[in-house]
Design a protein around this motif. Structure first.
Motif, mmCIF file in Angstrom:
data_model
loop_
_atom_site.group_PDB
_atom_site.id
_atom_site.type_symbol
_atom_site.label_atom_id
_atom_site.label_comp_id
_atom_site.label_asym_id
_atom_site.label_seq_id
_atom_site.Cartn_x
_atom_site.Cartn_y
_atom_site.Cartn_z
ATOM 1 N N GLY A 114 0.808 -1.222 0.000
ATOM 2 C CA GLY A 114 0.000 0.000 0.000
ATOM 3 C C GLY A 114 0.838 1.268 0.000
ATOM 4 N N PRO A 115 0.375 2.327 -0.691
ATOM 5 C CA PRO A 115 1.155 3.567 -0.824
ATOM 6 C C PRO A 115 1.376 4.291 0.507
ATOM 7 N N LEU A 116 0.580 3.980 1.507
ATOM 8 C CA LEU A 116 0.804 4.639 2.807
ATOM 9 C C LEU A 116 1.842 3.886 3.631
ATOM 10 N N HIS A 117 2.208 2.701 3.165
ATOM 11 C CA HIS A 117 3.150 1.857 3.938
ATOM 12 C C HIS A 117 4.399 1.619 3.079
ATOM 13 N N GLY A 118 4.755 0.415 2.810
ATOM 14 C CA GLY A 118 6.002 0.156 2.078
ATOM 15 C C GLY A 118 5.924 0.567 0.617
ATOM 16 N N GLY A 119 4.726 0.826 0.139
ATOM 17 C CA GLY A 119 4.595 1.288 -1.246
ATOM 18 C C GLY A 119 4.932 2.762 -1.374
ATOM 19 N N ALA A 120 5.246 3.417 -0.236
ATOM 20 C CA ALA A 120 5.549 4.854 -0.268
ATOM 21 C C ALA A 120 6.874 5.119 -0.983
ATOM 22 N N ASN A 121 7.800 4.139 -0.930
ATOM 23 C CA ASN A 121 9.114 4.398 -1.543
ATOM 24 C C ASN A 121 8.972 4.645 -3.052
ATOM 25 N N ARG A 122 8.016 3.923 -3.696
ATOM 26 C CA ARG A 122 7.832 4.182 -5.135
ATOM 27 C C ARG A 122 7.089 5.506 -5.339
ATOM 28 N N MET A 123 6.167 5.820 -4.415
ATOM 29 C CA MET A 123 5.390 7.075 -4.551
ATOM 30 C C MET A 123 6.292 8.291 -4.384
ATOM 31 N N VAL A 124 7.360 8.157 -3.596
ATOM 32 C CA VAL A 124 8.306 9.274 -3.429
ATOM 33 C C VAL A 124 8.932 9.620 -4.779
ATOM 34 N N MET A 177 4.979 12.400 0.189
ATOM 35 C CA MET A 177 5.306 10.979 0.350
ATOM 36 C C MET A 177 6.709 10.810 0.928
ATOM 37 N N GLY A 178 6.861 9.819 1.805
ATOM 38 C CA GLY A 178 8.158 9.639 2.456
ATOM 39 C C GLY A 178 8.307 10.479 3.708
ATOM 40 N N PHE A 179 7.226 11.226 4.020
ATOM 41 C CA PHE A 179 7.238 12.031 5.254
ATOM 42 C C PHE A 179 6.122 11.563 6.181
ATOM 43 N N GLY A 180 6.341 11.738 7.473
ATOM 44 C CA GLY A 180 5.320 11.407 8.460
ATOM 45 C C GLY A 180 5.415 9.960 8.891
ATOM 46 N N HIS A 181 4.888 9.702 10.090
ATOM 47 C CA HIS A 181 4.957 8.346 10.619
ATOM 48 C C HIS A 181 4.019 8.226 11.814
ATOM 49 N N ARG A 182 3.396 7.061 11.947
ATOM 50 C CA ARG A 182 2.494 6.856 13.076
ATOM 51 C C ARG A 182 3.260 6.923 14.408
ATOM 52 N N VAL A 183 4.486 6.465 14.408
ATOM 53 C CA VAL A 183 5.228 6.408 15.685
ATOM 54 C C VAL A 183 6.287 7.502 15.765
ATOM 55 N N TYR A 184 7.114 7.627 14.719
ATOM 56 C CA TYR A 184 8.182 8.628 14.798
ATOM 57 C C TYR A 184 7.593 10.034 14.737
ATOM 58 N N ALA A 240 14.792 16.320 -3.583
ATOM 59 C CA ALA A 240 14.503 15.691 -2.282
ATOM 60 C C ALA A 240 15.101 16.522 -1.147
ATOM 61 N N LEU A 241 16.332 16.980 -1.323
ATOM 62 C CA LEU A 241 16.991 17.766 -0.267
ATOM 63 C C LEU A 241 16.258 19.093 -0.056
ATOM 64 N N GLU A 242 15.767 19.693 -1.133
ATOM 65 C CA GLU A 242 15.048 20.971 -1.011
ATOM 66 C C GLU A 242 13.701 20.740 -0.316
ATOM 67 N N LEU A 243 13.025 19.647 -0.672
ATOM 68 C CA LEU A 243 11.762 19.303 -0.004
ATOM 69 C C LEU A 243 11.992 19.147 1.492
ATOM 70 N N GLU A 244 13.059 18.433 1.825
ATOM 71 C CA GLU A 244 13.350 18.199 3.249
ATOM 72 C C GLU A 244 13.668 19.522 3.948
ATOM 73 N N VAL A 271 11.634 6.177 6.492
ATOM 74 C CA VAL A 271 12.546 5.230 5.833
ATOM 75 C C VAL A 271 12.380 5.258 4.315
ATOM 76 N N ASP A 272 11.190 5.663 3.840
ATOM 77 C CA ASP A 272 10.943 5.580 2.400
ATOM 78 C C ASP A 272 11.395 6.804 1.622
#
Ligand code: SDX
Length: 427
Positions: A264-274, A302-309, A339-343, A361-362
């Motif tokens: 799923g794009p909200l989980h491990g599928g986020a790396n491709r969505m990034v 995408m690649g930002f945010g986390h339920r725990v972190y 990516a660096l500018e987004l961050e 991580v993604d």
């Protein structure tokens, strides 16, 4: 002060003392709270399980506020720096770092189980040339269960161990076969003279070179990436592995379900969505415009945010550093600047700071994969290879946990009350 929670039901004036252990109360202790004796009793409602502990575990510890991640107590930074992925696999599954003898035996067992039944090749042939490799991966892991009917004996430790070795050994082969199928290339069989990660890279990239040797930097990079993705306590896919495994189905079927959740794009599928997001932004000067879209809720970063972190994901920090080592070999990924500018913007913009949205991580992993010429749709498969070890460690822990039962949540029913069927001619 007692370790109890006093709850007063103002509907009845009755009070209840609920024991507190490990900072939690047992949800079943609420069932005694009723207005009338014939009631079911009180439940707790927690969509998305944002505040529910589903199990007790000794495998992975995360402190989301401080950005801490430890496997069996060892900081992820030390394991990424100094351990091999198969050492980490043993640590996650058994609870301790292996001795040299234990490790050599484990490596040998994994090495000699990397082949898959030849029928798997014809199984994969059934997929279109442009089939998504994650669909192929999920399907072929599920198909593996048909080759090992004995795997259903999930309560037998020796049987569990045999299947875990098979899965750890075969997922890179299945992943590589899915990749080669999507590239229209012949399959490369596993080799016993290469490391776990080296063998994976050879099965992916070797084009007819009898003595293909993966670049050591890329081989080490993959070992670190597999380690970083290996486990992450009760994330969506691991919770799926535990829930599906709690029905005592074989681990191949449970792991296929976990991989489906990861997709799923909200989980491990986020790396491709990034990567799709970075390609859509297109250039560094378009970043502010995209950030505006995110703040207007027209897109997710995408690649930002986390339920725990609620701090920087320690894995993202390590991957960001690793990217520069890989780019020394592959050349810098041109999307890195975006990516660096987004961050940079996200880490100072109130919208993200207030919501504690940091790179996860993604965010950077896809830049490495793209620089190594993996197709974007293959990235969740790369995540699944590393996470297979965590899924199996958590699956085994669940089966050994005497407090665990088949996963079967309750619900708050808001539907219709009882009513009689109306014949078609009267509707
Ligand atoms: C992984 O659980 C794990 O451990 C997962 C993982 C693992 O190793 O297994 O770490 C791997 O899945 C990492 C996450 C990869 N996913 C993404 O990068 C997708 C983008 N991220 C979001 O979809 C989101 O951050 C989640 C799904 C990761 C977390 O969602 P939550 O915990 O349900 O948080 P939320 O949706 O309640 O967000 C809180 C607020 C909301 O705004 P408000 O309604 O409060 O105003 O933050 C916003 C969200 O809209 N928000 C984002 C955002 N993530 C959250 N806004 C823009 N971009 C984002 N990425």
């Amino acid at each position: 002060m007692a370790d109890t929670l006093t709850v007063t039901d103002n509907r009845t004036g009755k009070s209840y003392e609920l024991p507190i252990s490990h900072g939690t109360v047992n949800a079943m202790d609420f069932r005694q709270i009723k207005v009338t004796d014939d009631e079911f009793g009180m439940m707790v409602y927690d969509p998305g399980y944002k505040n529910t502990a589903s199990c007790k575990s000794r495998i992975t510890f995360i402190d989301g506020e401080k950005g801490i991640l430890r496997y069996r107590g060892y900081p992820i930074e030390q394991l990424a720096e100094r351990a091999t992925f198969l050492e980490v696999a043993q640590l996650l599954i058994n609870g301790e770092l292996p001795t040299r003898e234990q490790h050599e035996k484990f490596v040998e067992e994994v090495t000699v189980h990397t082949f898959v039944h030849e029928n798997m090749k014809s199984f994969l042939e059934g997929f279109r040339y442009d089939a998504n490799p994650m669909s192929m991966f999920i399907s072929s892991v599920a198909a593996l269960s048909s080759f090992y009917p004995e795997a259903k004996d999930v309560l037998d430790e020796e049987c569990r161990r045999a299947q875990m070795i098979r899965l750890i050994a075969k997922v890179p082969t299945l992943a590589a076969f899915a990749y080669r199928h999507s590239q229209g290339l012949p399959y490369v069989y596993p080799r016993n003279d290469l490391s776990y990660s080296g063998n994976f890279l050879a099965m992916i990239f070797n084009i007819n070179q009898p003595n293909y040797q993966p670049h050591p930097t890329l081989e080490r990079a993959f070992d670190v990436l597999f380690t970083l993705h290996a486990d992450h306590e009760q994330n969506c896919s691991t919770s799926t592995m535990r829930a599906v495994g709690s029905s005592q189905v074989d681990p191949y079927s449970a792991l296929a379900a976990a991989a489906a959740a990861l997709y799923g794009p909200l989980h491990g599928g986020a790396n491709r969505m990034v990567l799709y997001m970075l390609e859509e932004i297109g250039s560094k000067d378009k970043v502010p415009e995209f950030i505006k879209k995110v703040k207007n809720r027209e897109a997710l970063l995408m690649g930002f945010g986390h339920r725990v972190y609620k701090n920087y994901d320690p894995r993202a920090r390590i991957i960001k550093k690793l990217a520069h080592e890989v780019f020394e070999i592959t050349g810098v990924n041109p999307l890195l600047d975006i990516a660096l500018e987004l961050e940079r913007i996200a880490l100072e913009d109130e919208f993200f700071v207030k919501r504690k949205l940091y790179p996860n991580v993604d965010f950077y992993s896809g830049l490495i994969y793209q620089a190594m010429k993996f197709p974007i749709d293959f990235y969740p498969v790369l995540f699944a290879i590393g996470r297979t070890v965590g899924w199996l460690a958590q699956w085994r822990e669940m089966l050994l946990d005497k407090e665990q039962k088949i996963a079967r949540p309750r619900q708050i029913y808001l539907g219709e009350g009882a009513r009689d069927y109306v014949p078609l001619e009267e509707r």
